[in-house]
Design an enzyme around this catalytic site. Structure first.
Site, PDB file in Angstrom:
ATOM      1  N   TYR A 189      40.817  48.950  54.486  1.00 37.55           N
ATOM      2  CA  TYR A 189      40.099  47.841  54.789  1.00 37.55           C
ATOM      3  C   TYR A 189      38.846  47.920  55.783  1.00 37.55           C
ATOM      4  O   TYR A 189      37.864  47.200  55.970  1.00 37.55           O
ATOM      5  CB  TYR A 189      40.911  46.441  55.187  1.00 37.55           C
ATOM      6  CG  TYR A 189      41.480  46.298  56.379  1.00 37.55           C
ATOM      7  CD1 TYR A 189      42.883  47.085  56.627  1.00 37.55           C
ATOM      8  CD2 TYR A 189      40.938  45.857  57.623  1.00 37.55           C
ATOM      9  CE1 TYR A 189      43.444  46.811  57.823  1.00 37.55           C
ATOM     10  CE2 TYR A 189      41.466  45.846  58.855  1.00 37.55           C
ATOM     11  CZ  TYR A 189      42.731  46.039  59.031  1.00 37.55           C
ATOM     12  OH  TYR A 189      43.424  46.485  60.017  1.00 37.55           O
ATOM     13  N   TYR A 243      35.233  43.220  57.059  1.00 35.53           N
ATOM     14  CA  TYR A 243      36.499  42.548  56.993  1.00 35.53           C
ATOM     15  C   TYR A 243      36.615  41.418  57.888  1.00 35.53           C
ATOM     16  O   TYR A 243      37.026  40.388  57.430  1.00 35.53           O
ATOM     17  CB  TYR A 243      37.759  43.423  57.005  1.00 35.53           C
ATOM     18  CG  TYR A 243      38.058  44.083  58.665  1.00 35.53           C
ATOM     19  CD1 TYR A 243      37.290  45.156  58.803  1.00 35.53           C
ATOM     20  CD2 TYR A 243      39.021  43.375  59.081  1.00 35.53           C
ATOM     21  CE1 TYR A 243      37.750  45.412  60.306  1.00 35.53           C
ATOM     22  CE2 TYR A 243      39.230  43.624  60.496  1.00 35.53           C
ATOM     23  CZ  TYR A 243      38.494  44.799  61.040  1.00 35.53           C
ATOM     24  OH  TYR A 243      38.697  45.132  62.551  1.00 35.53           O
ATOM     25  N   ASN A 251      37.449  31.562  57.282  1.00 38.76           N
ATOM     26  CA  ASN A 251      38.114  30.501  57.666  1.00 38.76           C
ATOM     27  C   ASN A 251      37.349  29.173  58.153  1.00 38.76           C
ATOM     28  O   ASN A 251      37.882  28.207  57.929  1.00 38.76           O
ATOM     29  CB  ASN A 251      38.503  31.121  58.950  1.00 38.76           C
ATOM     30  CG  ASN A 251      39.656  32.079  59.067  1.00 38.76           C
ATOM     31  OD1 ASN A 251      40.272  32.335  58.131  1.00 38.76           O
ATOM     32  ND2 ASN A 251      39.852  33.013  60.117  1.00 38.76           N
ATOM     33  N   ARG A 254      36.489  27.327  54.334  1.00 33.49           N
ATOM     34  CA  ARG A 254      37.415  26.529  53.728  1.00 33.49           C
ATOM     35  C   ARG A 254      37.548  25.038  54.567  1.00 33.49           C
ATOM     36  O   ARG A 254      38.021  24.002  53.787  1.00 33.49           O
ATOM     37  CB  ARG A 254      38.964  27.055  53.675  1.00 33.49           C
ATOM     38  CG  ARG A 254      39.688  27.439  54.944  1.00 33.49           C
ATOM     39  CD  ARG A 254      40.686  28.373  54.755  1.00 33.49           C
ATOM     40  NE  ARG A 254      40.572  29.488  53.760  1.00 33.49           N
ATOM     41  CZ  ARG A 254      40.735  30.768  54.597  1.00 33.49           C
ATOM     42  NH1 ARG A 254      41.126  31.014  55.420  1.00 33.49           N
ATOM     43  NH2 ARG A 254      40.416  31.635  53.496  1.00 33.49           N
ATOM     44  N   GLY A 351      42.678   4.534  28.806  1.00 30.16           N
ATOM     45  CA  GLY A 351      41.938   5.411  27.333  1.00 30.16           C
ATOM     46  C   GLY A 351      40.753   5.762  27.963  1.00 30.16           C
ATOM     47  O   GLY A 351      40.306   6.944  27.699  1.00 30.16           O
ATOM     48  N   GLU A 374      37.960  29.922  47.842  1.00 32.34           N
ATOM     49  CA  GLU A 374      38.219  30.486  49.227  1.00 32.34           C
ATOM     50  C   GLU A 374      39.960  30.239  49.767  1.00 32.34           C
ATOM     51  O   GLU A 374      40.201  30.011  50.577  1.00 32.34           O
ATOM     52  CB  GLU A 374      37.431  29.220  50.072  1.00 32.34           C
ATOM     53  CG  GLU A 374      36.042  29.504  49.623  1.00 32.34           C
ATOM     54  CD  GLU A 374      34.996  28.882  50.779  1.00 32.34           C
ATOM     55  OE1 GLU A 374      35.235  28.989  51.893  1.00 32.34           O
ATOM     56  OE2 GLU A 374      33.946  28.660  50.242  1.00 32.34           O
TER      57      GLU A 374
HETATM   58  C1  LIG Z   1      34.338  28.601  40.447  1.00 31.37           C
HETATM   59  C2  LIG Z   1      34.801  29.744  41.469  1.00 31.37           C
HETATM   60  C3  LIG Z   1      33.654  30.054  42.390  1.00 31.37           C
HETATM   61  C4  LIG Z   1      34.128  31.077  43.355  1.00 31.37           C
HETATM   62  N1  LIG Z   1      33.185  31.489  44.037  1.00 31.37           N
HETATM   63  C5  LIG Z   1      33.287  32.614  44.643  1.00 31.37           C
HETATM   64  C6  LIG Z   1      32.124  33.159  45.667  1.00 31.37           C
HETATM   65  O1  LIG Z   1      30.860  32.509  45.656  1.00 31.37           O
HETATM   66  N2  LIG Z   1      32.332  34.298  46.254  1.00 31.37           N
HETATM   67  C7  LIG Z   1      33.475  35.013  46.355  1.00 31.37           C
HETATM   68  O2  LIG Z   1      33.673  36.249  46.818  1.00 31.37           O
HETATM   69  N3  LIG Z   1      34.422  34.477  45.245  1.00 31.37           N
HETATM   70  C8  LIG Z   1      34.448  33.267  44.724  1.00 31.37           C
HETATM   71  N4  LIG Z   1      35.421  32.887  43.926  1.00 31.37           N
HETATM   72  C9  LIG Z   1      36.808  33.789  43.912  1.00 31.37           C
HETATM   73  C10 LIG Z   1      38.066  32.976  44.286  1.00 31.37           C
HETATM   74  O3  LIG Z   1      37.756  33.007  45.900  1.00 31.37           O
HETATM   75  C11 LIG Z   1      39.319  33.715  43.766  1.00 31.37           C
HETATM   76  O4  LIG Z   1      39.403  33.173  42.380  1.00 31.37           O
HETATM   77  C12 LIG Z   1      40.413  33.290  44.710  1.00 31.37           C
HETATM   78  O5  LIG Z   1      40.302  33.902  45.766  1.00 31.37           O
HETATM   79  C13 LIG Z   1      41.587  33.574  43.738  1.00 31.37           C
HETATM   80  O6  LIG Z   1      41.404  35.118  43.331  1.00 31.37           O
HETATM   81  P1  LIG Z   1      41.831  35.354  41.876  1.00 31.37           P
HETATM   82  O7  LIG Z   1      41.224  34.735  40.961  1.00 31.37           O
HETATM   83  O8  LIG Z   1      41.667  36.714  41.670  1.00 31.37           O
HETATM   84  O9  LIG Z   1      43.416  34.951  41.597  1.00 31.37           O
HETATM   85  P2  LIG Z   1      44.844  35.956  42.179  1.00 31.37           P
HETATM   86  O10 LIG Z   1      44.422  36.454  43.210  1.00 31.37           O
HETATM   87  O11 LIG Z   1      44.958  37.013  40.720  1.00 31.37           O
HETATM   88  O12 LIG Z   1      45.983  35.027  42.112  1.00 31.37           O
HETATM   89  C14 LIG Z   1      46.602  34.480  40.791  1.00 31.37           C
HETATM   90  C15 LIG Z   1      47.781  33.587  41.308  1.00 31.37           C
HETATM   91  O13 LIG Z   1      48.759  34.553  42.136  1.00 31.37           O
HETATM   92  C16 LIG Z   1      48.876  33.932  43.295  1.00 31.37           C
HETATM   93  N5  LIG Z   1      49.046  34.852  44.430  1.00 31.37           N
HETATM   94  C17 LIG Z   1      48.361  36.108  44.706  1.00 31.37           C
HETATM   95  N6  LIG Z   1      48.725  36.772  45.531  1.00 31.37           N
HETATM   96  C18 LIG Z   1      50.123  36.080  46.159  1.00 31.37           C
HETATM   97  C19 LIG Z   1      50.862  36.249  47.261  1.00 31.37           C
HETATM   98  N7  LIG Z   1      50.639  37.184  47.831  1.00 31.37           N
HETATM   99  N8  LIG Z   1      51.754  35.257  47.561  1.00 31.37           N
HETATM  100  C20 LIG Z   1      51.866  34.260  46.707  1.00 31.37           C
HETATM  101  N9  LIG Z   1      51.055  33.862  45.578  1.00 31.37           N
HETATM  102  C21 LIG Z   1      49.885  34.780  45.489  1.00 31.37           C
HETATM  103  C22 LIG Z   1      47.602  32.984  43.643  1.00 31.37           C
HETATM  104  O14 LIG Z   1      48.053  32.060  44.562  1.00 31.37           O
HETATM  105  C23 LIG Z   1      47.453  32.327  42.310  1.00 31.37           C
HETATM  106  O15 LIG Z   1      48.274  31.319  42.052  1.00 31.37           O
HETATM  107  C24 LIG Z   1      35.339  31.711  43.107  1.00 31.37           C
HETATM  108  C25 LIG Z   1      36.253  31.266  41.996  1.00 31.37           C
HETATM  109  C26 LIG Z   1      35.932  30.112  41.215  1.00 31.37           C
HETATM  110  C27 LIG Z   1      37.032  29.863  40.435  1.00 31.37           C
END
Ligand SMILES: Cc1cc2nc3c(=O)[nH]c(=O)nc-3n(C[C@H](O)[C@H](O)[C@H](O)COP(=O)(O)OP(=O)(O)OC[C@H]3O[C@@H](n4cnc5c(N)ncnc54)[C@H](O)[C@@H]3O)c2cc1C
Length: 393
Positions: A189, A243, A251, A254, A351, A374
């Protein structure tokens, strides 16, 4: 909108606003109701943000809230950004997140880590008429954000970036992108580096747009970097310190999502209250059944608690006090409350709530993303646990 900062008295309740804050809040509230509300159903159906609205956000001065006035911004506080996101989201969460990402992620990253040239060049554009986006996530790197596969290679006076970003908010409208790539994978990282990329840089393309459940007018797209040539002067902050930029901007970001969530919940609850006062069953207003009154009171109480948490986290940030745990708690709780309150609003419409003729199903659809982006709710719990187990309760 450039306003005079007015101090709020020390020890004032969290919800007491300064004159400047009230002005921001009122002007955005009026704007949201008069100008945004009539466009919401169409924007949701078409999954497209109105270009006129984006132009109006700039005119209103809410795209560069913390940007100093020498670069054309409002020179205001993070708390005002939170108020703005809440007010926009109480009418339309897509507008809320567009403005949120611009202020709390993109402008924030440039303000904190940009050098004078970068600030002068890019913040002036971002405050005036240019939308920004923030690109960290990838297909294989979501919660595990630092596992990103996008690579940056130094080549003389420029860098070459290769990889794909996913889920990038504002990507369809943005001209300026803060993009994270790893410049030294062997360092893990500690190789991650942030770059400022302009949309027309060679090798940069915006890809597929997601067809989403909620916040449909907010664009969410893939970014494709194929030998994307980035000038050396567009490294944001230090090489290998991306990073830190990502952690610290998110931070703060959110708290903005918390503001979006309390805005959505408030919007849905207002509609539900109005509807239950109109709708009669068993010869009386639905709002007069004790069972319904109690449900509305419970929702209003949870919303108030969520708002206090969001405002407190934002005030801590402006006061330069630690806010990591408070921000994680505010986002976790406000997104949970938002899902519950918007679901109740659908329920209280009966409804009608389950149709697109009425506004509440959209609030419900818009609510869910607060528990995902986020940092998912589990990742917020992880952050909270780390601070509770290693610091203080
Ligand atoms: C509408 C939308 C807009 C977005 N906009 C941006 C943006 O502008 N820029 C950007 O960079 N990203 C953006 N994102 C990405 C977003 O931040 C990610 O979707 C989010 O961080 C989750 O990552 P993932 O979808 O890969 O889910 P994953 O990381 O695959 O998670 C899947 C599930 O596993 C759980 N999980 C994963 N790791 C752990 C752990 N260690 N312990 C417990 N549970 C865990 C999660 O909580 C989740 O329920 C956006 C996403 C959406 C849906």
């Amino acid at each position: 909108m450039t306003t005079q900062a007015v101090e709020i008295p020390p020890g004032a309740p969290l919800t007491v606003l300064s004159e400047e804050e009230q002005m921001f809040q009122q002007s955005v509230r009026d704007f949201a109701i008069e100008k945004i509300r009539p466009l919401v159903p169409q924007m949701d159906r078409d999954a497209t943000m109105s270009k006129d609205l984006i132009a109006a956000f700039f005119d209103l001065g809410i795209m560069g809230i913390e940007v100093p006035d020498r670069w054309g911004g409002a020179g205001s506080t993070f708390f005002n950004a939170v108020l703005v996101v809440e007010e926009l989201s109480h009418v339309d969460a897509s507008c809320g997140v567009l403005v949120d990402v611009q202020n709390t992620l993109v402008n924030n990253a440039l303000l904190r880590w940009g050098n004078e040239d970068q600030k002068s060049k890019y913040l002036s554009l971002l405050a005036k008429d240019t939308v920004g986006a923030y690109a960290l996530s990838e297909a294989g790197s979501g919660s595990d954000a630092f596992a990103l596969a996008t690579r940056a290679e130094e080549k003389g006076d420029h860098w070459v970036l290769n990889g794909r970003k996913l889920w990038i908010t504002n990507a369809a409208e943005a001209e300026i992108f803060v993009v994270f790539a790893n410049a030294n994978p062997d360092a893990g990282y500690k190789g991650i580096t942030a770059f400022i990329i302009e949309r027309d840089f060679p090798g940069f393309n915006v890809g597929k747009k997601e067809d989403k459940t909620g916040i449909r007018a907010s664009s969410t797209c893939e970014l494709i970097l194929e030998d994307c040539r980035v000038p050396r002067e567009n490294v944001l902050g230090e090489i290998g310190k991306g990073y830190k930029i990502a952690i610290e901007t998110l931070n703060e970001g959110r708290i903005g999502i918390g503001a979006q969530m309390i805005g959505i919940a408030r919007g849905a609850l207002e509609h539900a209250i109005a509807y239950t006062k109109e709708r009669h069953q068993f010869g009386q207003r639905v709002a007069d059944f004790q069972g319904v009154k109690f449900q509305i009171s419970q929702a209003a109480t949870e919303l108030e608690a969520a708002r206090l948490m969001v405002y407190n986290a934002a005030r801590l940030k402006d006061a330069h006090k630690p806010f990591l745990r408070e921000a994680a708690m505010a986002k976790l709780f406000s997104s949970q409350v938002c899902e519950q309150v918007t679901s109740l609003a659908v329920q209280l419409f009966g409804g009608n709530g389950y149709t697109k003729e009425y506004p509440v199903e959209k609030f419900w659809r818009d609510s869910k993303v607060g528990q995902i982006y986020e940092g998912t709710s589990n990742m917020q719990l992880d952050t909270i646990a780390k601070t509770i187990l290693t610091e203080r309760l």
